[in-house]
Design a protein around this motif. Structure first.
Motif, PDB file in Angstrom:
ATOM      1  N   HIS A  50       1.143  -0.874  -0.524  1.00  0.00           N
ATOM      2  CA  HIS A  50      -0.184   0.157   0.174  1.00  0.00           C
ATOM      3  C   HIS A  50       1.473   1.077  -0.058  1.00  0.00           C
ATOM      4  O   HIS A  50       2.025   1.441   0.122  1.00  0.00           O
ATOM      5  CB  HIS A  50      -1.068   0.037   0.977  1.00  0.00           C
ATOM      6  CG  HIS A  50      -1.798  -1.062   1.649  1.00  0.00           C
ATOM      7  ND1 HIS A  50      -2.741  -0.963   1.488  1.00  0.00           N
ATOM      8  CD2 HIS A  50      -1.612  -2.306   2.125  1.00  0.00           C
ATOM      9  CE1 HIS A  50      -3.512  -2.540   1.225  1.00  0.00           C
ATOM     10  NE2 HIS A  50      -2.932  -2.772   1.884  1.00  0.00           N
ATOM     11  N   ILE A 108      -7.136  -4.484   3.799  1.00  0.00           N
ATOM     12  CA  ILE A 108      -8.065  -5.185   2.349  1.00  0.00           C
ATOM     13  C   ILE A 108      -8.848  -6.122   1.827  1.00  0.00           C
ATOM     14  O   ILE A 108      -8.348  -6.997   2.540  1.00  0.00           O
ATOM     15  CB  ILE A 108      -6.392  -5.952   1.329  1.00  0.00           C
ATOM     16  CG1 ILE A 108      -6.635  -6.434  -0.318  1.00  0.00           C
ATOM     17  CG2 ILE A 108      -5.611  -6.639   1.956  1.00  0.00           C
ATOM     18  CD1 ILE A 108      -5.739  -6.362  -1.102  1.00  0.00           C
ATOM     19  N   GLY A 117       0.491  -6.956   5.233  1.00  0.00           N
ATOM     20  CA  GLY A 117      -0.098  -5.789   4.724  1.00  0.00           C
ATOM     21  C   GLY A 117       1.322  -4.832   4.608  1.00  0.00           C
ATOM     22  O   GLY A 117       1.329  -4.570   5.902  1.00  0.00           O
ATOM     23  N   HIS A 159      -2.673  -3.403  -3.659  1.00  0.00           N
ATOM     24  CA  HIS A 159      -3.697  -3.110  -2.667  1.00  0.00           C
ATOM     25  C   HIS A 159      -4.593  -2.992  -4.648  1.00  0.00           C
ATOM     26  O   HIS A 159      -5.724  -3.489  -3.521  1.00  0.00           O
ATOM     27  CB  HIS A 159      -3.733  -2.114  -2.131  1.00  0.00           C
ATOM     28  CG  HIS A 159      -5.465  -1.579  -1.740  1.00  0.00           C
ATOM     29  ND1 HIS A 159      -5.095  -0.907  -0.703  1.00  0.00           N
ATOM     30  CD2 HIS A 159      -6.169  -2.164  -1.369  1.00  0.00           C
ATOM     31  CE1 HIS A 159      -6.079  -0.939  -0.568  1.00  0.00           C
ATOM     32  NE2 HIS A 159      -7.049  -2.124  -0.930  1.00  0.00           N
TER      33      HIS A 159
END
Ligand SMILES: [Zn+2]
Length: 188
Positions: A50, A108, A117, A159
Motif C-alpha cells: 500500500h 484489504i 500488509g 492493493h
C-alpha cells in the motif's frame, strides 16, 4: 577442527537473511489494540503493498509521529481495532511495526486473513518512493520469506489488485511489477 565445528554449527544462522531494523510499537508509542486476531494461516500466501497517499516523512522523529497519527486516524475515525497494516516503511528507510507478523490486518477486503500488509509512507501515483525506502521494502519482504513469516512461494500484489483503488499509486505499482513473485493474475 574446532573452527570447522564452529562454522558448521553457525551455518543455519548464516543462511538466515538478516531483517531490516524494525522500530517497535513501544518505540513509536503505539496505543494498545482494541483486539488482536491471528491470520487464518500460519504462513500467509500474500504480501500486499500500500501507500498512505499522504505526506511523506524523512526522519525518525517525523516518521514516528506520522505513524502515530495514522494509528489514531484508523482507531478513532475509521473505528478499526488498531493501525490497519502489519508494517509501514518510512522515507527515513526504517520499518515501523504495525500489527506485526502473524496478525490479521484491516487493509484489504478478502485478503486480510491471508496476507501481510505493508504500507509505504507517502503518495506514489506520480513519483516513485526514494531508493532507500524501496530497498527497505524489498529487504522486509526477503526477511519475511527467509524467516518463514510468509510462504516461500508468496504472491506479491498491490492493493489495487484486490480492491477498487489506485493504491499503492501508479509509480510504486509499476515498480512492484518488476519484483520477484509479483503476481499479475490477481484482479479485483
Ligand atoms: Zn492500500
Amino acid at each position: 577442527m574446532l573452527f570447522i565445528v564452529l562454522f558448521v554449527s553457525l551455518l543455519p544462522y548464516l543462511a538466515q537473511c538478516s531483517c531490516p531494523t524494525i522500530i517497535s510499537r513501544s518505540e513509536w508509542d503505539a496505543r494498545s489494540p482494541k483486539s488482536v486476531k491471528n491470520l487464518a494461516q500460519n504462513l500467509p500466501p500474500f504480501v500486499v503493498v500500500h501507500h498512505t497517499d499522504g505526506q511523506p516523512c524523512s526522519s525518525l522523529s517525523s516518521c514516528k509521529s506520522l505513524v502515530k497519527s495514522i494509528q489514531n486516524y484508523h482507531m478513532d475515525i475509521k473505528g478499526w481495532h488498531d493501525i490497519a497494516y502489519n508494517f509501514l516503511i518510512g522515507g527515513d528507510g526504517n520499518v515501523y511495526e504495525g500489527r506485526g507478523w502473524g496478525i490479521k490486518g484491516s487493509h484489504i477486503t478478502r485478503y486480510n486473513s491471508k496476507s501481510i500488509g505493508i504500507c509505504v509512507i507517502g503518495s506514489f501515483q506520480n513519483e516513485k518512493p526514494p531508493r532507500k525506502q524501496l530497498e527497505t521494502l524489498k529487504n522486509l519482504i526477503s526477511c519475511a520469506k527467509d524467516n518463514g513469516y510468509v510462504q516461500s512461494n508468496y504472491h506479491l500484489i498491490g492493493h489495487r489488485q484486490g480492491s477498487q483503488t489506485t493504491c499503492p499509486g501508479k509509480k510504486l505499482f509499476d515498480e512492484l511489477k518488476t519484483w520477484p513473485n509479483f503476481d499479475s493474475n490477481v484482479r479485483p
